[in-house]
Design a protein around this motif. Structure first.
Motif, mmCIF file in Angstrom:
data_model
loop_
_atom_site.group_PDB
_atom_site.id
_atom_site.type_symbol
_atom_site.label_atom_id
_atom_site.label_comp_id
_atom_site.label_asym_id
_atom_site.label_seq_id
_atom_site.Cartn_x
_atom_site.Cartn_y
_atom_site.Cartn_z
ATOM 1 N N ALA A 23 13.500 -42.161 22.541
ATOM 2 C CA ALA A 23 13.224 -41.250 23.653
ATOM 3 C C ALA A 23 13.715 -41.891 24.942
ATOM 4 O O ALA A 23 13.552 -43.091 25.146
ATOM 5 N N TRP A 25 13.342 -41.602 28.980
ATOM 6 C CA TRP A 25 12.461 -41.007 29.977
ATOM 7 C C TRP A 25 13.079 -40.931 31.360
ATOM 8 O O TRP A 25 12.486 -40.417 32.285
ATOM 9 N N CYS A 34 4.923 -43.047 28.498
ATOM 10 C CA CYS A 34 6.201 -42.936 27.779
ATOM 11 C C CYS A 34 6.145 -43.563 26.381
ATOM 12 O O CYS A 34 7.157 -43.611 25.690
ATOM 13 N N HIS A 36 4.722 -42.647 23.577
ATOM 14 C CA HIS A 36 4.710 -41.803 22.387
ATOM 15 C C HIS A 36 5.438 -40.502 22.659
ATOM 16 O O HIS A 36 5.364 -39.956 23.752
ATOM 17 N N SER A 37 6.136 -40.017 21.642
ATOM 18 C CA SER A 37 6.872 -38.765 21.741
ATOM 19 C C SER A 37 6.529 -37.914 20.519
ATOM 20 O O SER A 37 7.004 -38.183 19.417
ATOM 21 N N GLU A 38 5.704 -36.918 20.730
ATOM 22 C CA GLU A 38 5.313 -36.044 19.620
ATOM 23 C C GLU A 38 6.532 -35.379 18.987
ATOM 24 O O GLU A 38 6.583 -35.183 17.777
ATOM 25 N N HIS A 40 9.524 -36.642 18.631
ATOM 26 C CA HIS A 40 10.150 -37.609 17.728
ATOM 27 C C HIS A 40 9.316 -37.790 16.464
ATOM 28 O O HIS A 40 9.851 -37.918 15.369
#
Length: 173
Positions: A23, A25, A34, A36-38, A40
């Motif tokens: 990810a 940002w 930043c 965690h990226s649901e 991804h």
């Protein structure tokens, strides 16, 4: 019929599933928001189910996200600062375990002033090309990400990826 895995216990055997996609940002943001990226995580789970449909019921207990350091050639770089008083290795891109031993040897030879073929590697002798400033950086990251997704889907590398590869930036697969 193969047994179905519904749960992996933390103390038992573990499976790891990852991606080469990180990810981004923007503006070099590195903060807990930043980590965690649901999107991804969903993509990884879809990829898992596509590759291992018999294990589609697997429940993911742990997810990791967070900042990684990357160079434009996707390899670590080793150098010094403050007149040689500070030695460093950076740019492991989340794959540091595999190159940590080599990095340690490079840094040890640098610290001790010992001649070594390791110090002749481009990881030491050639500084990576810098990332462009924003907003070009965000655009470049987006183009590379889309291009690599297409390559992962079996398409040939885009013109943009081929140019970067020709320049030695190492994005093409």
């Amino acid at each position: 019929m193969a047994p179905r895995i519904n749960h992996l216990k933390p103390s038992g055997d573990r499976l790891r599933w990852g991606t080469s996609e990180a990810a981004y940002w923007g503006n070099n943001r590195v903060e807990s928001s930043c980590d965690h990226s649901e999107a991804h995580y969903r993509s990884l789970e879809e990829s898992w189910r596509r590759h291992f449909p018999e294990l589609a019921g697997l429940r993911w207990e742990y997810r990791w996200g967070g900042a990684i350091c990357s160079t434009t050639r996707m390899t670590p770089y080793f150098s010094s600062a403050s007149g040689g008083r500070i030695l460093y290795g950076l740019g492991y891109t989340g794959h540091g375990v595999g190159t940590t031993r080599l990095g340690g040897q490079i840094l040890a030879h640098m610290a001790l002033g010992r001649a070594s073929d390791l110090l002749d590697l481009q990881l030491v002798t050639r500084k990576p090309f810098p990332y462009p400033p924003e907003p070009l950086r965000g655009l470049a990251v987006s183009l590379v990400t889309r291009g690599l997704r297409r390559v992962d889907a079996g398409e040939p590398p885009s013109l943009f990826l081929r140019v970067l590869d020709r320049l030695g930036l190492g994005f093409s697969s």
